[in-house]
Design a protein around this motif. Structure first.
Motif: not given
Lengths: 251, 198
Positions: B120-131
Protein backbone atom coordinates in the motif's frame (compact mmCIF):
# COMPACT_ATOMS: atom_id res chain seq x y z
CA UNK A 1 -4.85 2.00 -2.15
CA UNK A 2 -4.02 -1.64 -1.47
CA UNK A 3 -2.38 -3.09 -4.58
CA UNK A 4 -3.37 -6.35 -6.22
CA UNK A 5 -0.47 -8.76 -5.89
CA UNK A 6 1.33 -10.72 -8.62
CA UNK A 7 3.00 -13.85 -7.26
CA UNK A 8 5.33 -16.14 -9.25
CA UNK A 9 5.45 -19.68 -7.88
CA UNK A 10 8.62 -21.77 -8.06
CA UNK A 11 8.69 -25.54 -7.68
CA UNK A 12 11.78 -26.74 -5.87
CA UNK A 13 13.33 -30.20 -5.93
CA UNK A 14 16.50 -30.98 -4.00
CA UNK A 15 17.18 -27.28 -3.60
CA UNK A 16 16.89 -26.45 -7.32
CA UNK A 17 14.07 -25.06 -9.42
CA UNK A 18 12.56 -27.74 -11.59
CA UNK A 19 12.29 -28.07 -15.32
CA UNK A 20 13.14 -25.65 -18.01
CA UNK A 21 12.90 -22.34 -16.23
CA UNK A 22 14.89 -20.15 -18.53
CA UNK A 23 16.39 -16.80 -17.76
CA UNK A 24 19.50 -16.40 -19.86
CA UNK A 25 20.81 -13.47 -17.81
CA UNK A 26 21.19 -15.66 -14.75
CA UNK A 27 24.39 -17.53 -14.11
CA UNK A 28 22.56 -20.53 -12.77
CA UNK A 29 19.01 -20.80 -14.01
CA UNK A 30 18.35 -23.55 -11.52
CA UNK A 31 19.18 -21.50 -8.44
CA UNK A 32 15.94 -20.48 -6.69
CA UNK A 33 17.66 -17.56 -4.94
CA UNK A 34 18.86 -16.01 -8.19
CA UNK A 35 15.55 -16.60 -9.89
CA UNK A 36 13.66 -15.15 -6.92
CA UNK A 37 15.89 -12.08 -6.87
CA UNK A 38 15.31 -11.61 -10.59
CA UNK A 39 11.54 -11.75 -10.06
CA UNK A 40 11.87 -9.23 -7.25
CA UNK A 41 13.76 -6.88 -9.58
CA UNK A 42 11.05 -7.31 -12.21
CA UNK A 43 8.43 -6.21 -9.70
CA UNK A 44 6.94 -9.43 -8.30
CA UNK A 45 5.07 -8.61 -5.09
CA UNK A 46 5.68 -11.90 -3.33
CA UNK A 47 7.15 -15.29 -4.10
CA UNK A 48 5.99 -18.80 -3.36
CA UNK A 49 8.48 -21.66 -3.13
CA UNK A 50 6.89 -25.10 -3.21
CA UNK A 51 9.06 -28.00 -2.12
CA UNK A 52 8.20 -31.06 -4.17
CA UNK A 53 11.08 -33.12 -2.80
CA UNK A 54 10.06 -36.42 -1.36
CA UNK A 55 13.21 -37.48 0.49
CA UNK A 56 14.23 -36.59 4.00
CA UNK A 57 17.62 -35.33 2.77
CA UNK A 58 15.88 -33.07 0.29
CA UNK A 59 13.85 -31.56 3.12
CA UNK A 60 16.96 -30.46 4.95
CA UNK A 61 18.23 -28.91 1.74
CA UNK A 62 14.98 -26.98 1.50
CA UNK A 63 15.35 -25.50 4.99
CA UNK A 64 18.88 -24.40 4.09
CA UNK A 65 17.52 -22.89 0.91
CA UNK A 66 14.83 -20.98 2.83
CA UNK A 67 17.56 -19.52 5.02
CA UNK A 68 19.45 -18.35 1.91
CA UNK A 69 16.30 -16.89 0.32
CA UNK A 70 15.55 -14.94 3.51
CA UNK A 71 19.02 -13.43 3.48
CA UNK A 72 18.97 -12.33 -0.14
CA UNK A 73 15.41 -11.50 -1.12
CA UNK A 74 13.79 -8.25 -0.03
CA UNK A 75 10.12 -9.08 -0.64
CA UNK A 76 7.88 -11.48 1.30
CA UNK A 77 7.88 -15.17 0.48
CA UNK A 78 5.74 -18.16 1.32
CA UNK A 79 6.95 -21.74 1.49
CA UNK A 80 4.88 -24.85 1.11
CA UNK A 81 5.07 -28.53 0.37
CA UNK A 82 5.65 -31.28 2.87
CA UNK A 83 4.43 -29.43 5.93
CA UNK A 84 2.85 -32.05 8.20
CA UNK A 85 3.06 -30.68 11.70
CA UNK A 86 3.80 -27.63 13.80
CA UNK A 87 7.47 -28.59 14.01
CA UNK A 88 7.84 -28.24 10.23
CA UNK A 89 6.26 -24.78 10.41
CA UNK A 90 8.57 -23.77 13.25
CA UNK A 91 11.63 -24.84 11.24
CA UNK A 92 10.61 -22.94 8.10
CA UNK A 93 9.61 -19.75 9.91
CA UNK A 94 12.78 -20.02 11.98
CA UNK A 95 14.76 -20.16 8.72
CA UNK A 96 13.13 -16.87 7.69
CA UNK A 97 10.02 -17.70 5.67
CA UNK A 98 7.31 -15.05 6.05
CA UNK A 99 4.42 -17.46 5.60
CA UNK A 100 3.79 -21.15 5.23
CA UNK A 101 1.26 -22.75 2.97
CA UNK A 102 -0.52 -25.89 4.17
CA UNK A 103 -2.68 -28.06 1.95
CA UNK A 104 -3.15 -31.82 2.40
CA UNK A 105 -1.97 -31.83 6.01
CA UNK A 106 -4.65 -29.28 6.91
CA UNK A 107 -7.36 -31.33 5.18
CA UNK A 108 -6.25 -34.42 7.08
CA UNK A 109 -5.85 -32.55 10.36
CA UNK A 110 -7.71 -29.21 10.43
CA UNK A 111 -6.37 -28.54 13.95
CA UNK A 112 -3.03 -27.80 12.28
CA UNK A 113 -4.47 -24.48 11.04
CA UNK A 114 -5.59 -23.51 14.54
CA UNK A 115 -2.22 -24.53 15.99
CA UNK A 116 -0.29 -22.47 13.45
CA UNK A 117 -2.52 -19.43 14.03
CA UNK A 118 -2.25 -19.72 17.81
CA UNK A 119 1.50 -20.25 17.85
CA UNK A 120 2.65 -17.92 15.10
CA UNK A 121 -0.32 -15.74 14.18
CA UNK A 122 -2.86 -15.93 11.36
CA UNK A 123 -0.69 -13.80 9.10
CA UNK A 124 1.80 -16.64 8.55
CA UNK A 125 -0.84 -19.24 7.70
CA UNK A 126 -1.86 -19.62 4.08
CA UNK A 127 -4.28 -22.47 3.47
CA UNK A 128 -3.92 -23.84 -0.06
CA UNK A 129 -6.91 -25.64 -1.55
CA UNK A 130 -6.88 -27.72 -4.73
CA UNK A 131 -10.45 -28.22 -5.89
CA UNK A 132 -12.22 -29.58 -8.94
CA UNK A 133 -15.66 -28.66 -10.22
CA UNK A 134 -17.50 -31.88 -10.88
CA UNK A 135 -21.14 -32.85 -10.66
CA UNK A 136 -22.23 -29.32 -9.83
CA UNK A 137 -19.90 -28.74 -6.89
CA UNK A 138 -16.30 -28.00 -6.02
CA UNK A 139 -14.58 -30.96 -4.34
CA UNK A 140 -11.30 -30.57 -2.45
CA UNK A 141 -8.43 -32.89 -3.34
CA UNK A 142 -5.43 -34.22 -1.43
CA UNK A 143 -1.84 -34.86 -2.53
CA UNK A 144 -1.56 -32.43 -5.40
CA UNK A 145 -4.97 -33.23 -6.76
CA UNK A 146 -4.65 -37.01 -6.75
CA UNK A 147 -7.11 -38.01 -4.03
CA UNK A 148 -10.66 -36.63 -3.74
CA UNK A 149 -12.09 -35.89 -0.30
CA UNK A 150 -15.53 -35.38 1.20
CA UNK A 151 -14.77 -31.70 1.66
CA UNK A 152 -16.35 -29.00 -0.49
CA UNK A 153 -14.45 -25.86 -1.40
CA UNK A 154 -16.64 -23.15 0.12
CA UNK A 155 -17.31 -24.86 3.45
CA UNK A 156 -13.67 -25.86 3.83
CA UNK A 157 -12.43 -22.36 3.02
CA UNK A 158 -14.88 -20.94 5.58
CA UNK A 159 -13.71 -23.42 8.21
CA UNK A 160 -10.08 -22.58 7.44
CA UNK A 161 -10.85 -18.90 8.00
CA UNK A 162 -12.62 -19.64 11.28
CA UNK A 163 -9.65 -21.71 12.43
CA UNK A 164 -7.31 -18.81 11.81
CA UNK A 165 -6.06 -19.00 8.23
CA UNK A 166 -4.63 -15.66 7.11
CA UNK A 167 -5.16 -16.24 3.40
CA UNK A 168 -6.69 -18.78 1.05
CA UNK A 169 -4.74 -19.93 -2.01
CA UNK A 170 -7.29 -21.56 -4.29
CA UNK A 171 -6.19 -23.61 -7.30
CA UNK A 172 -8.87 -24.72 -9.70
CA UNK A 173 -7.86 -28.11 -11.07
CA UNK A 174 -10.22 -27.53 -13.99
CA UNK A 175 -8.37 -24.39 -15.00
CA UNK A 176 -4.80 -25.27 -14.02
CA UNK A 177 -2.51 -25.71 -17.04
CA UNK A 178 -5.27 -24.91 -19.54
CA UNK A 179 -4.29 -21.23 -19.87
CA UNK A 180 -7.84 -20.09 -20.58
CA UNK A 181 -8.23 -17.88 -17.52
CA UNK A 182 -8.86 -18.28 -13.79
CA UNK A 183 -11.97 -19.77 -12.12
CA UNK A 184 -13.48 -16.33 -11.68
CA UNK A 185 -16.94 -17.33 -10.58
CA UNK A 186 -15.75 -19.55 -7.74
CA UNK A 187 -13.11 -16.98 -6.79
CA UNK A 188 -15.73 -14.28 -6.56
CA UNK A 189 -17.90 -16.44 -4.30
CA UNK A 190 -14.89 -17.13 -2.08
CA UNK A 191 -13.86 -13.50 -1.97
CA UNK A 192 -17.34 -12.25 -1.14
CA UNK A 193 -18.07 -14.87 1.50
CA UNK A 194 -14.74 -14.65 3.35
CA UNK A 195 -13.01 -11.68 4.94
CA UNK A 196 -9.42 -12.87 4.47
CA UNK A 197 -7.44 -12.32 1.23
CA UNK A 198 -7.88 -14.78 -1.64
CA UNK A 199 -5.00 -15.78 -3.93
CA UNK A 200 -6.10 -17.10 -7.31
CA UNK A 201 -4.15 -19.90 -8.95
CA UNK A 202 -4.57 -21.96 -12.10
CA UNK A 203 -5.38 -20.82 -15.58
CA UNK A 204 -3.23 -17.79 -16.37
CA UNK A 205 -2.49 -17.68 -20.09
CA UNK A 206 -2.79 -14.04 -21.09
CA UNK A 207 -2.59 -10.62 -19.48
CA UNK A 208 -6.35 -10.17 -19.78
CA UNK A 209 -6.80 -13.20 -17.50
CA UNK A 210 -5.14 -11.23 -14.73
CA UNK A 211 -7.36 -8.19 -15.14
CA UNK A 212 -10.39 -10.51 -15.22
CA UNK A 213 -9.37 -12.32 -12.03
CA UNK A 214 -9.07 -9.01 -10.18
CA UNK A 215 -12.28 -7.44 -11.51
CA UNK A 216 -14.63 -10.41 -12.08
CA UNK A 217 -12.96 -12.84 -9.67
CA UNK A 218 -12.41 -10.19 -6.96
CA UNK A 219 -9.14 -11.91 -6.07
CA UNK A 220 -6.61 -10.07 -3.92
CA UNK A 221 -3.62 -11.72 -5.57
CA UNK A 222 -2.88 -13.90 -8.57
CA UNK A 223 -0.31 -16.67 -8.67
CA UNK A 224 1.22 -18.22 -11.77
CA UNK A 225 4.23 -20.33 -12.65
CA UNK A 226 5.02 -21.38 -16.19
CA UNK A 227 3.73 -18.23 -17.86
CA UNK A 228 6.35 -16.24 -15.95
CA UNK A 229 9.10 -18.88 -16.06
CA UNK A 230 8.86 -19.24 -19.83
CA UNK A 231 8.59 -15.47 -20.20
CA UNK A 232 5.30 -15.63 -22.04
CA UNK A 233 4.37 -12.65 -19.89
CA UNK A 234 6.83 -10.31 -18.22
CA UNK A 235 5.86 -9.01 -14.80
CA UNK A 236 6.69 -5.42 -15.71
CA UNK A 237 4.55 -5.46 -18.87
CA UNK A 238 1.76 -7.20 -16.96
CA UNK A 239 1.74 -4.48 -14.32
CA UNK A 240 1.76 -1.77 -16.96
CA UNK A 241 -1.21 -3.46 -18.61
CA UNK A 242 -3.13 -3.77 -15.32
CA UNK A 243 -2.38 -0.15 -14.49
CA UNK A 244 -3.84 0.96 -17.83
CA UNK A 245 -6.93 -1.09 -16.98
CA UNK A 246 -7.31 0.96 -13.81
CA UNK A 247 -6.27 -1.84 -11.45
CA UNK A 248 -4.10 -0.79 -8.50
CA UNK A 249 -0.71 -2.47 -8.74
CA UNK A 250 2.68 -1.65 -7.26
CA UNK A 251 4.85 -0.14 -9.97
CA UNK B 1 28.17 2.31 14.33
CA UNK B 2 26.72 0.11 17.05
CA UNK B 3 23.21 -1.00 16.03
CA UNK B 4 21.18 -3.21 18.33
CA UNK B 5 18.02 -5.15 17.60
CA UNK B 6 15.97 -5.77 20.74
CA UNK B 7 15.42 -9.48 21.33
CA UNK B 8 12.14 -10.39 23.00
CA UNK B 9 9.28 -12.85 22.54
CA UNK B 10 8.17 -11.60 19.13
CA UNK B 11 8.69 -13.30 15.79
CA UNK B 12 10.32 -12.04 12.63
CA UNK B 13 13.31 -10.44 14.33
CA UNK B 14 15.80 -12.15 12.04
CA UNK B 15 14.16 -10.76 8.93
CA UNK B 16 15.02 -7.23 10.06
CA UNK B 17 18.57 -8.42 10.70
CA UNK B 18 18.69 -9.82 7.16
CA UNK B 19 17.38 -6.51 5.81
CA UNK B 20 20.12 -4.61 7.64
CA UNK B 21 22.78 -7.02 6.35
CA UNK B 22 21.61 -6.30 2.78
CA UNK B 23 22.42 -2.62 3.32
CA UNK B 24 25.75 -3.47 4.92
CA UNK B 25 24.85 -3.09 8.60
CA UNK B 26 25.87 -5.72 11.12
CA UNK B 27 23.53 -5.43 14.08
CA UNK B 28 23.61 -7.22 17.41
CA UNK B 29 20.43 -8.99 18.45
CA UNK B 30 20.19 -8.79 22.23
CA UNK B 31 17.84 -8.50 25.18
CA UNK B 32 20.64 -7.25 27.42
CA UNK B 33 19.67 -3.90 28.99
CA UNK B 34 23.24 -2.54 29.18
CA UNK B 35 23.97 -3.37 25.53
CA UNK B 36 20.70 -1.77 24.46
CA UNK B 37 21.44 1.39 26.47
CA UNK B 38 24.97 1.59 25.01
CA UNK B 39 23.89 1.29 21.35
CA UNK B 40 24.03 4.17 18.86
CA UNK B 41 20.80 3.03 17.24
CA UNK B 42 18.14 0.70 18.59
CA UNK B 43 15.66 -1.25 16.47
CA UNK B 44 12.51 -2.65 18.05
CA UNK B 45 10.93 -4.97 15.45
CA UNK B 46 8.75 -8.05 15.42
CA UNK B 47 5.41 -9.56 14.75
CA UNK B 48 3.34 -10.91 17.58
CA UNK B 49 0.40 -10.39 19.89
CA UNK B 50 0.30 -7.16 21.92
CA UNK B 51 -0.65 -8.43 25.39
CA UNK B 52 1.80 -11.37 25.42
CA UNK B 53 4.67 -9.26 24.12
CA UNK B 54 3.87 -6.48 26.62
CA UNK B 55 3.78 -9.03 29.45
CA UNK B 56 7.25 -10.19 28.44
CA UNK B 57 8.57 -6.62 28.29
CA UNK B 58 7.24 -5.95 31.83
CA UNK B 59 8.63 -9.15 33.22
CA UNK B 60 12.06 -8.63 31.72
CA UNK B 61 12.18 -4.95 32.65
CA UNK B 62 12.75 -4.07 28.99
CA UNK B 63 9.69 -1.78 29.09
CA UNK B 64 11.53 0.77 31.27
CA UNK B 65 14.76 0.33 29.34
CA UNK B 66 13.05 1.21 26.05
CA UNK B 67 11.08 4.18 27.37
CA UNK B 68 14.23 5.74 28.86
CA UNK B 69 16.38 5.45 25.71
CA UNK B 70 17.77 8.74 24.39
CA UNK B 71 19.41 7.51 21.16
CA UNK B 72 17.32 6.99 17.97
CA UNK B 73 14.88 4.10 18.39
CA UNK B 74 13.04 2.53 15.44
CA UNK B 75 9.91 0.44 16.03
CA UNK B 76 8.63 -1.80 13.26
CA UNK B 77 5.17 -3.42 13.03
CA UNK B 78 4.30 -4.71 16.53
CA UNK B 79 7.17 -2.49 17.72
CA UNK B 80 5.16 0.57 16.63
CA UNK B 81 2.02 -0.73 18.31
CA UNK B 82 3.82 -1.48 21.59
CA UNK B 83 5.20 2.08 21.62
CA UNK B 84 1.63 3.45 21.62
CA UNK B 85 -0.53 4.17 24.69
CA UNK B 86 -2.88 1.20 24.53
CA UNK B 87 -3.80 -1.71 22.27
CA UNK B 88 -7.18 -3.31 21.74
CA UNK B 89 -5.30 -6.54 21.05
CA UNK B 90 -5.61 -8.22 24.44
CA UNK B 91 -6.81 -4.85 25.81
CA UNK B 92 -3.41 -3.91 27.17
CA UNK B 93 -1.65 -0.70 28.18
CA UNK B 94 1.53 -0.34 26.13
CA UNK B 95 4.72 1.69 26.52
CA UNK B 96 3.03 5.06 26.09
CA UNK B 97 5.86 6.65 24.09
CA UNK B 98 3.20 7.78 21.63
CA UNK B 99 -0.19 8.81 22.96
CA UNK B 100 -1.93 7.27 19.95
CA UNK B 101 -4.04 4.17 20.59
CA UNK B 102 -4.08 0.88 18.68
CA UNK B 103 -7.40 -0.41 17.37
CA UNK B 104 -8.66 -3.39 15.42
CA UNK B 105 -9.65 -3.00 11.79
CA UNK B 106 -13.42 -3.25 11.40
CA UNK B 107 -14.41 -3.99 7.79
CA UNK B 108 -17.05 -1.76 6.20
CA UNK B 109 -17.81 -4.23 3.41
CA UNK B 110 -16.63 -7.63 2.06
CA UNK B 111 -13.87 -5.98 0.03
CA UNK B 112 -12.19 -4.87 3.29
CA UNK B 113 -10.10 -7.91 4.11
CA UNK B 114 -8.45 -8.26 7.51
CA UNK B 115 -5.50 -8.65 7.95
CA UNK B 116 -4.46 -5.71 5.82
CA UNK B 117 -2.00 -7.76 3.78
CA UNK B 118 0.02 -6.58 0.83
CA UNK B 119 1.45 -3.42 -0.67
CA UNK B 120 0.00 0.00 0.00
CA UNK B 121 1.06 3.61 -0.47
CA UNK B 122 2.15 5.97 2.29
CA UNK B 123 1.49 9.71 2.49
CA UNK B 124 4.32 11.21 4.50
CA UNK B 125 5.05 14.72 5.71
CA UNK B 126 8.64 14.89 4.47
CA UNK B 127 10.18 13.60 7.71
CA UNK B 128 13.86 12.63 7.24
CA UNK B 129 12.91 8.97 7.69
CA UNK B 130 11.14 9.22 4.31
CA UNK B 131 13.93 11.09 2.54
CA UNK B 132 13.96 10.09 -1.14
CA UNK B 133 10.64 8.24 -0.83
CA UNK B 134 7.84 9.42 -3.11
CA UNK B 135 4.16 9.59 -2.18
CA UNK B 136 3.53 6.93 -4.84
CA UNK B 137 5.89 4.33 -3.38
CA UNK B 138 4.42 1.10 -2.03
CA UNK B 139 5.30 -0.64 1.23
CA UNK B 140 4.50 -4.14 2.46
CA UNK B 141 1.99 -4.49 5.28
CA UNK B 142 0.65 -7.42 7.32
CA UNK B 143 -1.46 -6.42 10.31
CA UNK B 144 -4.94 -6.60 11.82
CA UNK B 145 -4.52 -3.75 14.31
CA UNK B 146 -3.54 -0.16 13.55
CA UNK B 147 -2.46 2.99 15.39
CA UNK B 148 -5.00 5.77 14.99
CA UNK B 149 -3.96 9.11 13.56
CA UNK B 150 -2.67 11.55 16.15
CA UNK B 151 -0.27 14.36 16.82
CA UNK B 152 2.81 12.13 16.42
CA UNK B 153 1.71 10.84 13.01
CA UNK B 154 4.34 11.55 10.33
CA UNK B 155 2.82 9.34 7.62
CA UNK B 156 -0.57 7.83 6.94
CA UNK B 157 -1.92 4.92 4.93
CA UNK B 158 -5.54 4.62 3.93
CA UNK B 159 -7.01 1.18 4.51
CA UNK B 160 -10.63 1.08 5.68
CA UNK B 161 -9.72 4.48 7.18
CA UNK B 162 -6.57 6.61 7.27
CA UNK B 163 -4.27 5.54 10.11
CA UNK B 164 -0.67 6.04 11.26
CA UNK B 165 1.79 4.42 8.86
CA UNK B 166 4.59 6.07 10.84
CA UNK B 167 4.93 7.90 14.16
CA UNK B 168 7.65 10.05 15.65
CA UNK B 169 8.22 11.77 18.95
CA UNK B 170 11.68 13.10 19.87
CA UNK B 171 14.15 10.21 19.38
CA UNK B 172 11.43 7.61 18.84
CA UNK B 173 10.48 6.58 15.28
CA UNK B 174 8.18 3.78 14.20
CA UNK B 175 6.57 2.36 11.08
CA UNK B 176 3.69 -0.08 10.73
CA UNK B 177 4.87 -1.55 7.41
CA UNK B 178 7.83 -3.88 6.98
CA UNK B 179 10.76 -1.97 5.48
CA UNK B 180 12.80 -5.19 5.43
CA UNK B 181 10.21 -6.75 3.08
CA UNK B 182 9.41 -3.67 0.99
CA UNK B 183 11.99 -4.06 -1.75
CA UNK B 184 14.42 -1.25 -2.61
CA UNK B 185 12.23 1.51 -1.15
CA UNK B 186 12.06 -0.35 2.17
CA UNK B 187 15.84 -0.61 2.25
CA UNK B 188 15.90 3.15 1.72
CA UNK B 189 13.89 3.62 4.95
CA UNK B 190 16.30 1.40 6.90
CA UNK B 191 19.23 3.34 5.43
CA UNK B 192 17.59 6.67 6.30
CA UNK B 193 17.14 5.59 9.90
CA UNK B 194 20.76 4.47 10.15
CA UNK B 195 22.32 7.39 8.28
CA UNK B 196 20.05 10.41 8.71
CA UNK B 197 18.45 10.14 12.13
CA UNK B 198 20.67 11.38 14.95
Amino acid sequence: MLAKRIIPCLDIKDGQTVKGINFENLRSAGDPVELGAEYSRQGADELVFLDITASHEGRKTFVDLVRRIARHINIPFTVGGGIHELRDVDKLLGAGADKVSVNSAALRNPDLISEIAQNFGSQVCTVAIDAKFDGGEWTCYLNGGRIPTERKLFEWAKEAQERGAGEILFTSMNHDGVKQGFANEALRTLSESLNIPIIASGGAGAMSHFSDVFTEGKADAALAASIFHFKEIGIQELKKYLCEKGIAVRK
Amino acid sequence: MNVVIIKYNAGNIFSVDNGLKRIGIEAEITGDADKIRAADKVIFPGVGEASTTMAYLHQSGLDKVIVDLRQPVFGICIGLQLMCAHSEEGNVDCLGIFEERVKKFVPNNPADKVPHMGWNTVQHNGNALFSGVSQEDYFYYVHSFFAEKGKNTIATTDYIQPYSAALQRDNFYAVQFHPEKSGAVGERILKNFIELIN
